[in-house]
Design a protein around this motif. Structure first.
Motif, PDB file in Angstrom:
ATOM      1  N   ASP A 135      -4.997   0.995  15.703  1.00 22.72           N
ATOM      2  CA  ASP A 135      -5.874   1.779  16.578  1.00 22.72           C
ATOM      3  C   ASP A 135      -7.323   1.759  16.125  1.00 22.72           C
ATOM      4  OD1 ASP A 135      -3.687   2.441  18.102  1.00 22.72           O
ATOM      5  OD2 ASP A 135      -3.465   4.473  17.267  1.00 22.72           O
ATOM      6  N   ILE A 136      -7.551   1.594  14.815  1.00 25.01           N
ATOM      7  CA  ILE A 136      -8.928   1.598  14.299  1.00 25.01           C
ATOM      8  C   ILE A 136      -9.429   0.185  13.987  1.00 25.01           C
ATOM      9  CG2 ILE A 136      -8.746   3.944  13.416  1.00 25.01           C
ATOM     10  CD1 ILE A 136      -8.453   2.754  10.596  1.00 25.01           C
ATOM     11  N   GLY A 137      -8.734  -0.821  14.539  1.00 20.97           N
ATOM     12  CA  GLY A 137      -9.216  -2.184  14.438  1.00 20.97           C
ATOM     13  C   GLY A 137      -8.690  -2.981  13.273  1.00 20.97           C
ATOM     14  N   ASN A 138      -7.792  -2.412  12.471  1.00 18.54           N
ATOM     15  CA  ASN A 138      -7.163  -3.154  11.377  1.00 18.54           C
ATOM     16  C   ASN A 138      -5.828  -3.721  11.846  1.00 18.54           C
ATOM     17  OD1 ASN A 138      -9.229  -2.530   9.540  1.00 18.54           O
ATOM     18  ND2 ASN A 138      -8.277  -0.577   9.029  1.00 18.54           N
ATOM     19  N   THR A 139      -5.273  -4.614  11.043  1.00 16.80           N
ATOM     20  CA  THR A 139      -3.953  -5.158  11.349  1.00 16.80           C
ATOM     21  C   THR A 139      -2.943  -4.442  10.476  1.00 16.80           C
ATOM     22  OG1 THR A 139      -4.942  -7.313  11.848  1.00 16.80           O
ATOM     23  CG2 THR A 139      -2.558  -7.256  11.509  1.00 16.80           C
ATOM     24  N   GLY A 140      -2.252  -3.473  11.082  1.00 15.52           N
ATOM     25  CA  GLY A 140      -1.350  -2.633  10.306  1.00 15.52           C
ATOM     26  C   GLY A 140      -0.260  -3.398   9.594  1.00 15.52           C
ATOM     27  N   MET A 141       0.248  -4.452  10.221  1.00 17.70           N
ATOM     28  CA  MET A 141       1.370  -5.167   9.632  1.00 17.70           C
ATOM     29  C   MET A 141       0.987  -5.905   8.351  1.00 17.70           C
ATOM     30  SD  MET A 141       4.492  -4.942  10.474  1.00 17.70           S
ATOM     31  CE  MET A 141       4.383  -4.476  12.194  1.00 17.70           C
ATOM     32  N   THR A 142      -0.297  -6.220   8.189  1.00 14.38           N
ATOM     33  CA  THR A 142      -0.749  -6.845   6.943  1.00 14.38           C
ATOM     34  C   THR A 142      -0.476  -5.935   5.756  1.00 14.38           C
ATOM     35  OG1 THR A 142      -2.482  -8.069   8.085  1.00 14.38           O
ATOM     36  CG2 THR A 142      -2.753  -7.774   5.719  1.00 14.38           C
ATOM     37  N   ILE A 143      -0.638  -4.631   5.964  1.00 13.50           N
ATOM     38  CA  ILE A 143      -0.375  -3.655   4.906  1.00 13.50           C
ATOM     39  C   ILE A 143       1.097  -3.691   4.512  1.00 13.50           C
ATOM     40  CG2 ILE A 143      -0.349  -1.183   4.357  1.00 13.50           C
ATOM     41  CD1 ILE A 143      -2.759  -0.935   6.279  1.00 13.50           C
ATOM     42  N   VAL A 144       1.967  -3.814   5.505  1.00 16.08           N
ATOM     43  CA  VAL A 144       3.395  -3.880   5.225  1.00 16.08           C
ATOM     44  C   VAL A 144       3.707  -5.108   4.374  1.00 16.08           C
ATOM     45  CG1 VAL A 144       5.705  -4.066   6.235  1.00 16.08           C
ATOM     46  CG2 VAL A 144       3.961  -2.656   7.353  1.00 16.08           C
ATOM     47  N   GLU A 145       3.131  -6.250   4.730  1.00 11.78           N
ATOM     48  CA  GLU A 145       3.342  -7.473   3.952  1.00 11.78           C
ATOM     49  C   GLU A 145       2.914  -7.284   2.505  1.00 11.78           C
ATOM     50  OE1 GLU A 145       2.865 -11.395   6.537  1.00 11.78           O
ATOM     51  OE2 GLU A 145       1.097 -10.115   6.717  1.00 11.78           O
ATOM     52  N   GLU A 146       1.754  -6.673   2.306  1.00 17.40           N
ATOM     53  CA  GLU A 146       1.241  -6.485   0.952  1.00 17.40           C
ATOM     54  C   GLU A 146       2.101  -5.510   0.156  1.00 17.40           C
ATOM     55  OE1 GLU A 146      -3.474  -7.377   2.000  1.00 17.40           O
ATOM     56  OE2 GLU A 146      -2.744  -5.310   1.914  1.00 17.40           O
ATOM     57  N   ILE A 147       2.571  -4.450   0.815  1.00 19.17           N
ATOM     58  CA  ILE A 147       3.448  -3.492   0.136  1.00 19.17           C
ATOM     59  C   ILE A 147       4.754  -4.174  -0.280  1.00 19.17           C
ATOM     60  CG2 ILE A 147       4.838  -1.402   0.427  1.00 19.17           C
ATOM     61  CD1 ILE A 147       2.644  -0.381   2.349  1.00 19.17           C
ATOM     62  N   MET A 148       5.322  -4.954   0.620  1.00 21.65           N
ATOM     63  CA  MET A 148       6.568  -5.656   0.302  1.00 21.65           C
ATOM     64  C   MET A 148       6.379  -6.588  -0.889  1.00 21.65           C
ATOM     65  SD  MET A 148       8.967  -4.630   2.428  1.00 21.65           S
ATOM     66  CE  MET A 148      10.170  -5.920   2.177  1.00 21.65           C
ATOM     67  N   ASP A 149       5.259  -7.302  -0.913  1.00 22.12           N
ATOM     68  CA  ASP A 149       4.980  -8.219  -2.028  1.00 22.12           C
ATOM     69  C   ASP A 149       4.890  -7.456  -3.351  1.00 22.12           C
ATOM     70  OD1 ASP A 149       4.945 -10.422  -0.389  1.00 22.12           O
ATOM     71  OD2 ASP A 149       2.759 -10.526  -0.215  1.00 22.12           O
ATOM     72  N   ILE A 150       4.191  -6.330  -3.332  1.00 21.24           N
ATOM     73  CA  ILE A 150       4.034  -5.530  -4.561  1.00 21.24           C
ATOM     74  C   ILE A 150       5.385  -5.027  -5.047  1.00 21.24           C
ATOM     75  CG2 ILE A 150       3.121  -3.360  -5.490  1.00 21.24           C
ATOM     76  CD1 ILE A 150       0.674  -3.798  -3.638  1.00 21.24           C
ATOM     77  N   PHE A 151       6.186  -4.512  -4.139  1.00 22.48           N
ATOM     78  CA  PHE A 151       7.485  -3.961  -4.532  1.00 22.48           C
ATOM     79  C   PHE A 151       8.406  -5.046  -5.078  1.00 22.48           C
ATOM     80  CE2 PHE A 151       7.524   0.122  -1.716  1.00 22.48           C
ATOM     81  CZ  PHE A 151       6.354   0.545  -2.346  1.00 22.48           C
ATOM     82  N   ILE A 152       8.339  -6.240  -4.485  1.00 17.61           N
ATOM     83  CA  ILE A 152       9.148  -7.359  -4.984  1.00 17.61           C
ATOM     84  C   ILE A 152       8.645  -7.799  -6.358  1.00 17.61           C
ATOM     85  CG2 ILE A 152       9.718  -9.794  -4.605  1.00 17.61           C
ATOM     86  CD1 ILE A 152       9.724  -9.137  -1.567  1.00 17.61           C
ATOM     87  N   ASN A 153       7.333  -7.850  -6.510  1.00 18.61           N
ATOM     88  CA  ASN A 153       6.747  -8.281  -7.792  1.00 18.61           C
ATOM     89  C   ASN A 153       7.236  -7.437  -8.958  1.00 18.61           C
ATOM     90  OD1 ASN A 153       5.247 -10.312  -6.635  1.00 18.61           O
ATOM     91  ND2 ASN A 153       3.334  -9.167  -6.580  1.00 18.61           N
ATOM     92  N   TYR A 154       7.347  -6.138  -8.719  1.00 14.62           N
ATOM     93  CA  TYR A 154       7.647  -5.217  -9.816  1.00 14.62           C
ATOM     94  C   TYR A 154       9.040  -4.593  -9.735  1.00 14.62           C
ATOM     95  CZ  TYR A 154       2.767  -5.843 -10.838  1.00 14.62           C
ATOM     96  OH  TYR A 154       1.545  -6.412 -11.130  1.00 14.62           O
ATOM     97  N   GLY A 155       9.826  -5.034  -8.775  1.00 14.63           N
ATOM     98  CA  GLY A 155      11.209  -4.595  -8.705  1.00 14.63           C
ATOM     99  C   GLY A 155      11.410  -3.133  -8.348  1.00 14.63           C
TER     100      GLY A 155
END
Length: 222
Positions: A135-155
């Motif tokens: 709604d504010i012009g960002n791509t919300g799903m990019t945040i999900v991708e980054e969160i998933m990567d972080i959680f996978i990185n550190y288990g």
């Protein structure tokens, strides 16, 4: 991927559970108030219906108040997951509650770093609000991708609930990323069934079947 309904409407929840595709529910005082129901009673009713994770949100913004509310909510049902806002007192409360064995859902997440803090504090779930970011012009799903990567990185065991979903495309994108959960309004879930080719195919099939039944009747007469 698990599907949660973001609602406090019992009829919607019962229908989704009856379909066999709803795994849990997320709700909050605003959604409950729209149903003109008593908050704790409605949470218990939802838990009885869904028999899965039901996120119920605290209203306090102070550590002591959040912990107190969370403990009361957790006593309502074994299925209750307590939604805690991602603020400093909220992170502290999540840490305390996780040590007490109370499941938590860090809500109002708008950045991967916020999600990282929640995971470190022991949150059971984090809920990035992707629709509000769009709604504010960002791509919300990019945040999900980054969160998933972080959680996978550190288990981290913390699950990601894609929240603030606006349409089925959000659900598709979340599934392709590999998000653990998507929570959505009932209307979005209904739209996932829809495709014009399905409607056309079913209509043609029924017409052909009707013609076949007429053929059988005429054959018997002859």
């Amino acid at each position: 991927m698990e599907i949660f309904l973001d609602t406090a409407n019992i009829d919607e929840i019962k229908k989704g559970v009856d379909w066999g595709i709803v795994d849990g529910v997320t709700t909050n005082p605003t959604l409950v108030s729209k149903e003109q129901a008593l908050f704790e009673e409605r949470i218990k009713e939802i838990c009885d219906v869904v028999q899965g994770p039901v996120s119920a949100e605290v209203v306090s913004t102070k550590y002591e108040g959040m912990v107190e509310e969370a403990q009361k909510l957790a006593k309502l049902s074994e299925h209750v997951v307590v939604k805690i806002p991602l603020i400093p007192d909220g992170i502290k409360a999540i840490r305390t509650l996780s040590r007490k064995g109370i499941k938590t859902n860090a809500t109002l997440v708008f950045s991967p770093l916020q999600a990282l803090l929640a995971a470190k504090a022991g949150a059971s779930y984090v809920s990035p609000f992707i629709g509000r970011m769009d709604d504010i012009g960002n791509t919300g799903m990019t945040i999900v991708e980054e969160i998933m990567d972080i959680f996978i990185n550190y288990g981290y065991d913390t699950k990601v609930i894609v929240a603030s979903v606006r349409h089925p495309q959000h659900v598709l994108e979340a599934a392709l990323i590999g998000a653990d959960v998507v929570t959505m309004p009932f209307g979005v879930l209904e739209k996932m069934f829809k495709h014009p080719m399905t409607d056309i195919g079913l209509e043609n099939f029924l017409k052909d079947w009707e013609k076949y039944q007429e053929y059988l009747k005429n054959k018997d007469k002859n």
